[in-house]
Design a protein around this motif. Sequence first.
Motif, PDB file in Angstrom:
ATOM      1  N   GLY A 166       0.820  -1.192   0.000  1.00  0.00           N
ATOM      2  CA  GLY A 166       0.000   0.000   0.000  1.00  0.00           C
ATOM      3  C   GLY A 166       0.857   1.244   0.000  1.00  0.00           C
ATOM      4  N   VAL A 167       0.205   2.388   0.075  1.00  0.00           N
ATOM      5  CA  VAL A 167       0.936   3.659   0.105  1.00  0.00           C
ATOM      6  C   VAL A 167       1.583   3.827   1.469  1.00  0.00           C
ATOM      7  CG1 VAL A 167       0.657   6.172   0.028  1.00  0.00           C
ATOM      8  CG2 VAL A 167      -0.467   4.723  -1.685  1.00  0.00           C
ATOM      9  N   LEU A 168       2.827   4.303   1.452  1.00  0.00           N
ATOM     10  CA  LEU A 168       3.630   4.421   2.665  1.00  0.00           C
ATOM     11  C   LEU A 168       3.904   5.883   2.997  1.00  0.00           C
ATOM     12  CD1 LEU A 168       6.243   1.659   1.721  1.00  0.00           C
ATOM     13  CD2 LEU A 168       4.154   1.373   3.091  1.00  0.00           C
ATOM     14  N   VAL A 169       4.047   6.164   4.278  1.00  0.00           N
ATOM     15  CA  VAL A 169       4.458   7.482   4.744  1.00  0.00           C
ATOM     16  C   VAL A 169       5.784   7.301   5.474  1.00  0.00           C
ATOM     17  CG1 VAL A 169       3.921   9.393   6.302  1.00  0.00           C
ATOM     18  CG2 VAL A 169       2.106   8.360   4.917  1.00  0.00           C
ATOM     19  N   VAL A 170       6.804   8.020   5.028  1.00  0.00           N
ATOM     20  CA  VAL A 170       8.154   7.836   5.556  1.00  0.00           C
ATOM     21  C   VAL A 170       8.707   9.174   6.033  1.00  0.00           C
ATOM     22  CG1 VAL A 170      10.517   7.154   5.011  1.00  0.00           C
ATOM     23  CG2 VAL A 170       8.607   5.834   4.084  1.00  0.00           C
ATOM     24  N   LEU A 171       8.913   9.278   7.321  1.00  0.00           N
ATOM     25  CA  LEU A 171       9.589  10.415   7.934  1.00  0.00           C
ATOM     26  C   LEU A 171      10.339   9.918   9.163  1.00  0.00           C
ATOM     27  CD1 LEU A 171       6.454  11.615   7.099  1.00  0.00           C
ATOM     28  CD2 LEU A 171       7.665  13.732   7.651  1.00  0.00           C
ATOM     29  N   ASN A 172      11.402  10.639   9.532  1.00  0.00           N
ATOM     30  CA  ASN A 172      12.124  10.352  10.766  1.00  0.00           C
ATOM     31  C   ASN A 172      12.607   8.896  10.821  1.00  0.00           C
ATOM     32  OD1 ASN A 172      13.052  11.605  13.189  1.00  0.00           O
ATOM     33  ND2 ASN A 172      11.522  10.471  14.356  1.00  0.00           N
ATOM     34  N   ASP A 173      12.982   8.344   9.657  1.00  0.00           N
ATOM     35  CA  ASP A 173      13.528   6.993   9.543  1.00  0.00           C
ATOM     36  C   ASP A 173      12.516   5.893   9.848  1.00  0.00           C
ATOM     37  OD1 ASP A 173      15.983   8.054   8.836  1.00  0.00           O
ATOM     38  OD2 ASP A 173      16.796   7.978  10.874  1.00  0.00           O
ATOM     39  N   THR A 184       0.922  13.607  15.326  1.00  0.00           N
ATOM     40  CA  THR A 184       0.593  13.657  16.747  1.00  0.00           C
ATOM     41  C   THR A 184       1.191  14.848  17.492  1.00  0.00           C
ATOM     42  OG1 THR A 184       2.514  12.293  17.335  1.00  0.00           O
ATOM     43  CG2 THR A 184       0.453  11.133  16.828  1.00  0.00           C
ATOM     44  N   ASP A 185       2.043  15.621  16.843  1.00  0.00           N
ATOM     45  CA  ASP A 185       2.666  16.749  17.518  1.00  0.00           C
ATOM     46  C   ASP A 185       2.738  17.920  16.547  1.00  0.00           C
ATOM     47  OD1 ASP A 185       5.002  18.508  18.502  1.00  0.00           O
ATOM     48  OD2 ASP A 185       4.739  17.108  20.172  1.00  0.00           O
ATOM     49  N   ILE A 189       9.777  16.708  15.201  1.00  0.00           N
ATOM     50  CA  ILE A 189      10.014  16.012  13.942  1.00  0.00           C
ATOM     51  C   ILE A 189       9.588  14.547  13.998  1.00  0.00           C
ATOM     52  CG2 ILE A 189      11.873  17.555  13.262  1.00  0.00           C
ATOM     53  CD1 ILE A 189      13.863  15.365  14.045  1.00  0.00           C
ATOM     54  N   ASP A 190       9.369  14.006  15.200  1.00  0.00           N
ATOM     55  CA  ASP A 190       8.886  12.631  15.319  1.00  0.00           C
ATOM     56  C   ASP A 190       7.361  12.599  15.452  1.00  0.00           C
ATOM     57  OD1 ASP A 190       8.790  13.767  17.819  1.00  0.00           O
ATOM     58  OD2 ASP A 190       9.650  12.045  18.878  1.00  0.00           O
ATOM     59  N   THR A 191       6.703  13.492  14.752  1.00  0.00           N
ATOM     60  CA  THR A 191       5.262  13.691  14.889  1.00  0.00           C
ATOM     61  C   THR A 191       4.430  12.567  14.293  1.00  0.00           C
ATOM     62  OG1 THR A 191       3.451  15.222  14.381  1.00  0.00           O
ATOM     63  CG2 THR A 191       5.236  15.102  12.792  1.00  0.00           C
ATOM     64  N   PHE A 192       4.928  11.873  13.257  1.00  0.00           N
ATOM     65  CA  PHE A 192       4.119  10.850  12.596  1.00  0.00           C
ATOM     66  C   PHE A 192       4.303   9.500  13.286  1.00  0.00           C
ATOM     67  CE2 PHE A 192       3.865  14.128   9.441  1.00  0.00           C
ATOM     68  CZ  PHE A 192       2.589  13.973   8.942  1.00  0.00           C
TER      69      PHE A 192
END
Length: 345
Positions: A166-173, A184-185, A189-192
């Motif tokens: 499926g579609v992926l969301v990639v942030l903060n490794d 969530t914030d 930067i670790d919001t997701f």
Amino acid sequence: MTQGFRSAFAGLLTFLLVSLPVGAQELPVIRVIATGGTIASRPGDDQLTGSALIEAVPQLAGVAQVEVEEFSRIGSSGMTPNHWLLLAKRINELLDAEPDISGIVVTHGTDTMEETAYFLHLTIKDLRPVVLTGSMRSATAISADGPANLLTAVRVAADPNAGGRGVLVVLNDEIHSARDVRKTDNNRIDTFVSAEWGALGVVDSDGVTFRRSSETLHTVQALPSLAGVEALPVVPIVADFAGNDAMVLRSWAQQGVSGIVVQAFGGGRTSPEMRRAISEIASEGTPVVLASRVPEGRVIGSEQQAEAGIVAAGDLPPHKARVLLMLALLHSRDGTEIQAIFATH
């Protein structure tokens, strides 16, 4: 109307091929589609172009043959359902026409990344990875997180194990399913985070590691394609609160909207006037979905409730329940059928 929005509607998508070193033809081909957002923002100046984003991360040349095109240059608070439709159609057309592309990366603002990602999760009809990324800090900020997130997203899109998830969301490794991830914030930067079900995997210095897959229907298994769809049904979100007189809910229904999502209390419970209004509106043929303002746990419905046109959102938050209801209404207005879609997607 912004320049990016006009260009998107006119189909004026710019294609740029980033210069590659000798031997790069052996690397996977990744198309980056730039839409704007904080990752491209420069306070007091114009947003960066898609090509400028790529050029700022020279390490990409060792990961993939990166091609870039611009879809828009707007903050994601300006994204609309029409943008979602155009972006999904563009990605589907691209994957249909270019079998050599290994994956897609979409750079996007974080305000509505969840909605765009989940919409694409339900409407992209290809198993190749589509990855959304962005940043919490502007391009000119000290320790901007955009370049690292872009590099990580391309690494995921180029990984042979990323397809079919499926579609992926990639942030903060971290790698998240578009269905489960939440912002969530407001600042960090670790919001997701996928708090209830957990991330799908991580990206470390030695490679991409997956530990789980999404079990709900997505991409090629999800709802039928958007072929021929020019506009999405109008679906507002109405929040419940203590002492609510249901005037806002009734007003939306009187405007003839296609369906309504109610942000209810825990478990999908509602205030007395909202409960009465929901029953009346559903009985008149407008489907109502009950989602919860509580971050975790399912809203559980019943067969009788669904037959009456009142649908339980399960573990989807209100803004994602809206996305799914908009797509479900393209195929059915029957509460039982819509409930089955929510149970499987």
